[in-house]
Design a protein around this motif. Structure first.
Motif, PDB file in Angstrom:
ATOM      1  N   TYR A   6       0.842  -1.189   0.000  1.00 20.23           N
ATOM      2  CA  TYR A   6       0.000   0.000   0.000  1.00 20.23           C
ATOM      3  C   TYR A   6       0.878   1.240   0.000  1.00 20.23           C
ATOM      4  CZ  TYR A   6      -3.743  -3.161   1.383  1.00 20.23           C
ATOM      5  OH  TYR A   6      -4.641  -4.186   1.417  1.00 20.23           O
ATOM      6  N   ARG A   7       0.298   2.357  -0.461  1.00 20.50           N
ATOM      7  CA  ARG A   7       0.970   3.656  -0.388  1.00 20.50           C
ATOM      8  C   ARG A   7       0.038   4.608   0.319  1.00 20.50           C
ATOM      9  NH1 ARG A   7       0.597   8.256  -3.044  1.00 20.50           N
ATOM     10  NH2 ARG A   7      -0.621   7.343  -4.729  1.00 20.50           N
ATOM     11  N   GLU A  16       3.559  -2.670   3.801  1.00 15.88           N
ATOM     12  CA  GLU A  16       2.893  -3.949   3.546  1.00 15.88           C
ATOM     13  C   GLU A  16       1.867  -4.216   4.635  1.00 15.88           C
ATOM     14  OE1 GLU A  16       5.800  -7.056   3.597  1.00 15.88           O
ATOM     15  OE2 GLU A  16       6.274  -6.802   1.489  1.00 15.88           O
ATOM     16  N   ALA A  17       0.832  -4.963   4.245  1.00 14.80           N
ATOM     17  CA  ALA A  17      -0.154  -5.406   5.225  1.00 14.80           C
ATOM     18  C   ALA A  17      -0.587  -6.827   4.878  1.00 14.80           C
ATOM     19  CB  ALA A  17      -1.356  -4.469   5.235  1.00 14.80           C
ATOM     20  N   SER A  18      -0.660  -7.681   5.881  1.00 14.46           N
ATOM     21  CA  SER A  18      -1.174  -9.038   5.709  1.00 14.46           C
ATOM     22  C   SER A  18      -2.644  -9.011   6.064  1.00 14.46           C
ATOM     23  CB  SER A  18      -0.440 -10.012   6.630  1.00 14.46           C
ATOM     24  OG  SER A  18       0.903 -10.106   6.281  1.00 14.46           O
ATOM     25  N   ARG A  19      -3.468  -9.489   5.128  1.00 16.25           N
ATOM     26  CA  ARG A  19      -4.910  -9.494   5.367  1.00 16.25           C
ATOM     27  C   ARG A  19      -5.587 -10.474   4.439  1.00 16.25           C
ATOM     28  NH1 ARG A  19      -6.762  -3.547   3.675  1.00 16.25           N
ATOM     29  NH2 ARG A  19      -6.461  -3.384   5.876  1.00 16.25           N
ATOM     30  N   PRO A  20      -6.809 -10.875   4.747  1.00 17.49           N
ATOM     31  CA  PRO A  20      -7.533 -11.805   3.882  1.00 17.49           C
ATOM     32  C   PRO A  20      -7.781 -11.193   2.499  1.00 17.49           C
ATOM     33  CG  PRO A  20      -8.650 -11.547   6.004  1.00 17.49           C
ATOM     34  CD  PRO A  20      -7.566 -10.524   5.939  1.00 17.49           C
ATOM     35  N   MET A  21      -7.888 -12.040   1.496  1.00 19.37           N
ATOM     36  CA  MET A  21      -8.130 -11.556   0.136  1.00 19.37           C
ATOM     37  C   MET A  21      -9.412 -10.731   0.057  1.00 19.37           C
ATOM     38  SD  MET A  21      -6.937 -14.869  -2.073  1.00 19.37           S
ATOM     39  CE  MET A  21      -7.210 -14.151  -3.667  1.00 19.37           C
ATOM     40  N   SER A  22     -10.389 -11.055   0.865  1.00 16.37           N
ATOM     41  CA  SER A  22     -11.657 -10.317   0.845  1.00 16.37           C
ATOM     42  C   SER A  22     -11.494  -8.864   1.295  1.00 16.37           C
ATOM     43  CB  SER A  22     -12.689 -11.018   1.731  1.00 16.37           C
ATOM     44  OG  SER A  22     -12.246 -11.053   3.073  1.00 16.37           O
ATOM     45  N   ASN A  25      -8.689  -4.818  -1.076  1.00 17.25           N
ATOM     46  CA  ASN A  25      -8.886  -3.483  -1.630  1.00 17.25           C
ATOM     47  C   ASN A  25      -9.338  -2.457  -0.604  1.00 17.25           C
ATOM     48  OD1 ASN A  25      -8.108  -4.184  -4.256  1.00 17.25           O
ATOM     49  ND2 ASN A  25     -10.123  -5.052  -4.653  1.00 17.25           N
ATOM     50  N   ASP A  26      -9.528  -2.886   0.637  1.00 18.73           N
ATOM     51  CA  ASP A  26      -9.896  -1.945   1.684  1.00 18.73           C
ATOM     52  C   ASP A  26      -8.693  -1.083   2.045  1.00 18.73           C
ATOM     53  OD1 ASP A  26     -12.305  -3.261   1.696  1.00 18.73           O
ATOM     54  OD2 ASP A  26     -11.973  -4.271   3.609  1.00 18.73           O
ATOM     55  N   PRO A  27      -8.914   0.204   2.366  1.00 17.30           N
ATOM     56  CA  PRO A  27      -7.793   1.049   2.789  1.00 17.30           C
ATOM     57  C   PRO A  27      -7.128   0.471   4.035  1.00 17.30           C
ATOM     58  CG  PRO A  27      -9.734   2.369   2.360  1.00 17.30           C
ATOM     59  CD  PRO A  27     -10.166   0.936   2.328  1.00 17.30           C
ATOM     60  N   ALA A  28      -5.836   0.651   4.136  1.00 15.89           N
ATOM     61  CA  ALA A  28      -5.065   0.175   5.290  1.00 15.89           C
ATOM     62  C   ALA A  28      -4.449   1.377   5.990  1.00 15.89           C
ATOM     63  CB  ALA A  28      -3.975  -0.784   4.833  1.00 15.89           C
ATOM     64  N   GLU A  35      -5.018   6.991   7.530  1.00 15.61           N
ATOM     65  CA  GLU A  35      -5.929   5.995   6.978  1.00 15.61           C
ATOM     66  C   GLU A  35      -6.182   6.165   5.485  1.00 15.61           C
ATOM     67  OE1 GLU A  35      -9.451   5.696   9.319  1.00 15.61           O
ATOM     68  OE2 GLU A  35      -8.343   5.430  11.178  1.00 15.61           O
ATOM     69  N   ASN A  36      -5.610   7.170   4.871  1.00 17.19           N
ATOM     70  CA  ASN A  36      -5.830   7.448   3.452  1.00 17.19           C
ATOM     71  C   ASN A  36      -4.772   6.724   2.615  1.00 17.19           C
ATOM     72  OD1 ASN A  36      -6.693   8.483   1.043  1.00 17.19           O
ATOM     73  ND2 ASN A  36      -5.993  10.567   1.434  1.00 17.19           N
ATOM     74  N   SER A  37      -5.020   5.455   2.292  1.00 14.52           N
ATOM     75  CA  SER A  37      -4.036   4.666   1.555  1.00 14.52           C
ATOM     76  C   SER A  37      -4.668   4.034   0.325  1.00 14.52           C
ATOM     77  CB  SER A  37      -3.440   3.575   2.448  1.00 14.52           C
ATOM     78  OG  SER A  37      -4.455   2.658   2.812  1.00 14.52           O
ATOM     79  N   VAL A  38      -3.824   3.597  -0.578  1.00  9.89           N
ATOM     80  CA  VAL A  38      -4.264   2.926  -1.797  1.00  9.89           C
ATOM     81  C   VAL A  38      -3.414   1.676  -1.995  1.00  9.89           C
ATOM     82  CG1 VAL A  38      -2.757   4.313  -3.294  1.00  9.89           C
ATOM     83  CG2 VAL A  38      -4.794   3.247  -4.233  1.00  9.89           C
ATOM     84  N   LYS A  39      -4.055   0.604  -2.453  1.00  7.26           N
ATOM     85  CA  LYS A  39      -3.316  -0.643  -2.708  1.00  7.26           C
ATOM     86  C   LYS A  39      -2.530  -0.487  -3.996  1.00  7.26           C
ATOM     87  CE  LYS A  39      -4.204  -5.252  -4.011  1.00  7.26           C
ATOM     88  NZ  LYS A  39      -5.181  -5.784  -4.852  1.00  7.26           N
ATOM     89  N   LEU A  40      -1.273  -0.924  -3.970  1.00  4.48           N
ATOM     90  CA  LEU A  40      -0.418  -0.854  -5.143  1.00  4.48           C
ATOM     91  C   LEU A  40      -0.551  -2.124  -5.964  1.00  4.48           C
ATOM     92  CD1 LEU A  40       2.806   0.598  -3.497  1.00  4.48           C
ATOM     93  CD2 LEU A  40       1.018   1.828  -4.743  1.00  4.48           C
ATOM     94  N   LEU A  41      -0.403  -1.984  -7.257  1.00  2.00           N
ATOM     95  CA  LEU A  41      -0.409  -3.138  -8.137  1.00  2.00           C
ATOM     96  C   LEU A  41       0.959  -3.785  -8.064  1.00  2.00           C
ATOM     97  CD1 LEU A  41      -1.802  -4.822 -10.316  1.00  2.00           C
ATOM     98  CD2 LEU A  41      -0.907  -3.224 -11.987  1.00  2.00           C
ATOM     99  N   THR A  42       1.004  -5.036  -7.684  1.00  2.00           N
ATOM    100  CA  THR A  42       2.275  -5.751  -7.585  1.00  2.00           C
ATOM    101  C   THR A  42       2.363  -6.775  -8.693  1.00  2.00           C
ATOM    102  OG1 THR A  42       1.302  -7.307  -6.027  1.00  2.00           O
ATOM    103  CG2 THR A  42       2.495  -5.441  -5.094  1.00  2.00           C
TER     104      THR A  42
END
Length: 72
Positions: A6-7, A16-22, A25-28, A35-42
């Motif tokens: 995430y950024r 990085e954050a470990s979390r369930p696949m479900s 896409n939730d902010p981390a 709390e204003n984050s976006v998931k990065l495409l890896t």
């Protein structure tokens, strides 16, 4: 459990954050508490297995364009 990158949009840190696949896409929340984050495409790099029948220094082939003999 999968890890996602995430950024933080507030402080521009990457984490990085470990979390369930479900919840992928939730902010981390970033390590700085924002709390204003976006998931990065890896991307995942995959390499073909080396075959004992392939001459030394030559690719083993298989998969991908030209690696498997699919290109003309």
């Amino acid at each position: 459990m999968p890890r996602y990158d995430y950024r933080c949009r507030t402080c521009d840190s990457t984490f990085e954050a470990s979390r369930p696949m479900s919840q992928a896409n939730d902010p981390a929340t970033c390590p700085n508490g924002h709390e204003n984050s976006v998931k990065l495409l890896t991307t995942v790099g995959l390499a073909g297995a080396v075959s004992s029948s392939a001459p030394a220094g030559e690719p083993a082939g298989g998969g991908g364009c030209c690696g498997g003999g699919c290109c003309g």
